[in-house]
Design an enzyme around this catalytic site. Structure first.
Site, PDB file in Angstrom:
ATOM      1  N   GLY A  31      42.912  48.345  47.736  1.00 47.28           N
ATOM      2  CA  GLY A  31      41.963  48.702  46.678  1.00 47.28           C
ATOM      3  C   GLY A  31      40.547  48.926  47.166  1.00 47.28           C
ATOM      4  N   PHE A  33      38.653  51.643  46.360  1.00 47.48           N
ATOM      5  CA  PHE A  33      38.890  52.960  46.936  1.00 47.48           C
ATOM      6  C   PHE A  33      37.609  53.699  47.338  1.00 47.48           C
ATOM      7  CE2 PHE A  33      42.895  52.990  44.098  1.00 47.48           C
ATOM      8  CZ  PHE A  33      43.589  52.253  45.049  1.00 47.48           C
ATOM      9  N   HIS A  34      37.664  54.307  48.510  1.00 49.11           N
ATOM     10  CA  HIS A  34      36.600  55.174  49.000  1.00 49.11           C
ATOM     11  C   HIS A  34      37.236  56.506  49.383  1.00 49.11           C
ATOM     12  CE1 HIS A  34      38.277  54.142  52.869  1.00 49.11           C
ATOM     13  NE2 HIS A  34      37.982  52.851  52.688  1.00 49.11           N
ATOM     14  N   HIS A  37      40.598  56.529  51.183  1.00 52.06           N
ATOM     15  CA  HIS A  37      41.789  56.294  50.353  1.00 52.06           C
ATOM     16  C   HIS A  37      42.153  57.560  49.570  1.00 52.06           C
ATOM     17  CE1 HIS A  37      40.283  51.963  50.457  1.00 52.06           C
ATOM     18  NE2 HIS A  37      41.519  51.852  50.885  1.00 52.06           N
ATOM     19  N   ASP A 150      42.892  52.156  61.198  1.00 50.60           N
ATOM     20  CA  ASP A 150      43.651  50.960  61.582  1.00 50.60           C
ATOM     21  C   ASP A 150      44.792  51.397  62.506  1.00 50.60           C
ATOM     22  OD1 ASP A 150      42.328  48.870  59.920  1.00 50.60           O
ATOM     23  OD2 ASP A 150      42.874  50.278  58.355  1.00 50.60           O
ATOM     24  N   MET A 184      34.735  55.318  57.073  1.00 54.15           N
ATOM     25  CA  MET A 184      34.856  54.730  55.735  1.00 54.15           C
ATOM     26  C   MET A 184      35.659  53.433  55.820  1.00 54.15           C
ATOM     27  SD  MET A 184      33.811  56.852  53.203  1.00 54.15           S
ATOM     28  CE  MET A 184      33.124  58.512  53.213  1.00 54.15           C
ATOM     29  N   SER A 185      35.169  52.406  55.137  1.00 55.23           N
ATOM     30  CA  SER A 185      35.881  51.127  55.077  1.00 55.23           C
ATOM     31  C   SER A 185      35.412  50.394  53.833  1.00 55.23           C
ATOM     32  CB  SER A 185      35.542  50.294  56.322  1.00 55.23           C
ATOM     33  OG  SER A 185      35.931  48.948  56.126  1.00 55.23           O
ATOM     34  N   SER A 186      36.332  49.703  53.167  1.00 51.57           N
ATOM     35  CA  SER A 186      35.923  48.907  52.003  1.00 51.57           C
ATOM     36  C   SER A 186      34.922  47.843  52.442  1.00 51.57           C
ATOM     37  CB  SER A 186      37.139  48.234  51.368  1.00 51.57           C
ATOM     38  OG  SER A 186      38.072  49.216  50.995  1.00 51.57           O
TER      39      SER A 186
END
Ligand code: PAF
Length: 289
Positions: A31, A33-34, A37, A150, A184-186
């Protein structure tokens, strides 16, 4: 978009779709989301007829003292973003639904899980492999897609799927970056203004690695040393900087077409990772070209 809270709900939803001859691509997420995602969801829509996203912040991949309790969450915004990206099913179980009893079984992907991030997070990939196996078994999707940021997780999952003959085809998508290069990363949401600037040492470190390779330096030790010096100037704490073969994750003493520069740093309390190929065959060594 259909919200699916239980294993039974998602199972009957997927069965119904698949008996009509349609295929499903699962996008496993935690979740918040960026754009990364969203790119995965859109690509999933090109791979299969139907996109199913799972949203579950998996406790078993966080060690005690890590950020499970503070992991960013915004369910309402996530629902809107997923729906706009064309997602048809959102599987959002709670912890009790995913882990109803004390489990006695876990999935361990041996050597791939112990290297790189596995050295400072020794239980992390067991938690990932176990929950992803559970998600594959529950959802029964034809395809699943993961982000390449990842990259170690991706290698672990591919190995697990091959070793256990799990009937799902794995796809991946390149890293999506902010306009200044930050992947991008949460977890970027944890960064203060100053830390956000320091975090650019990751993407800039990758660019430096590419510049060194473009100038003819192929000795991994020299490249790692120079990138480490550069990161130390940004006052971040380095977890690892490694040049590895993208599939085996073995260290590469010399840069070749498969060599990936992989990095993990800690900025304040936030641990961030990034990676990129070193030999791009491209004169432009920037990451957003
Ligand atoms: O990459 C993630 O967001 C998680 O590790 C995953 C694959 C959803 C498993 O919890």
């Amino acid at each position: 978009m259909k919200l699916l809270y239980t294993k039974a709900e998602v199972q009957s939803w997927t069965k119904n779709i698949q008996t009509q001859g349609s295929t499903i691509c699962l996008v496993p997420t935690m979740g918040f989301f960026h754009a990364g995602h969203i790119a995965l969801m859109k690509r999933a829509g090109e791979i299969a007829d139907t996109v199913l996203v799972s949203l579950f912040v998996n406790p078993s991949q966080f060690a005690p003292g890590e950020d499970l309790s503070t992991y960013p969450r915004d369910f309402a915004a996530d629902c809107q973003k997923a729906e706009s990206a064309g997602v048809e099913g959102l599987f959002c179980p709670d912890v009790q639904e995913m882990y109803p009893q004390q489990s006695q079984t876990s999935i361990k992907v041996e050597s791939l899980s112990h290297q790189l991030c596995g050295k400072s997070r020794p239980t992390h990939f067991n938690g990932v492999a176990t929950v992803v196996t559970k998600l594959f078994n529950i959802c029964g999707a034809d395809y699943a897609i993961f982000g390449e940021k990842d990259f170690q997780q991706l290698a672990v999952i591919k190995q697990m799927v091959a070793d256990l003959n799990i009937p799902v085809q794995i796809h991946s998508l390149p890293i999506v970056r902010e306009s200044d290069g930050l992947a991008m990363s949460s977890r970027n949401s944890y960064l203060t203004g100053e830390e956000r600037k320091q975090a650019l040492c990751l993407s800039k470190g990758l660019c430096l690695g590419r510049k060194l390779v473009a100038s003819g330096i192929l000795d991994s030790r020299i490249i790692i040393e120079k990138v480490a010096d550069f990161c130390k100037d940004s006052a971040v704490s380095i977890d690892y900087i490694a040049i590895i073969n993208k599939s085996t994750l073995d260290e590469s003493p010399h840069v070749d077409g498969q060599a990936l520069l992989a990095m993990a740093v800690k900025i304040g309390k936030t641990r961030l990772i990034d990676n990129g190929f070193l030999l791009t065959g491209d004169k432009d060594v920037s990451l957003n070209a």
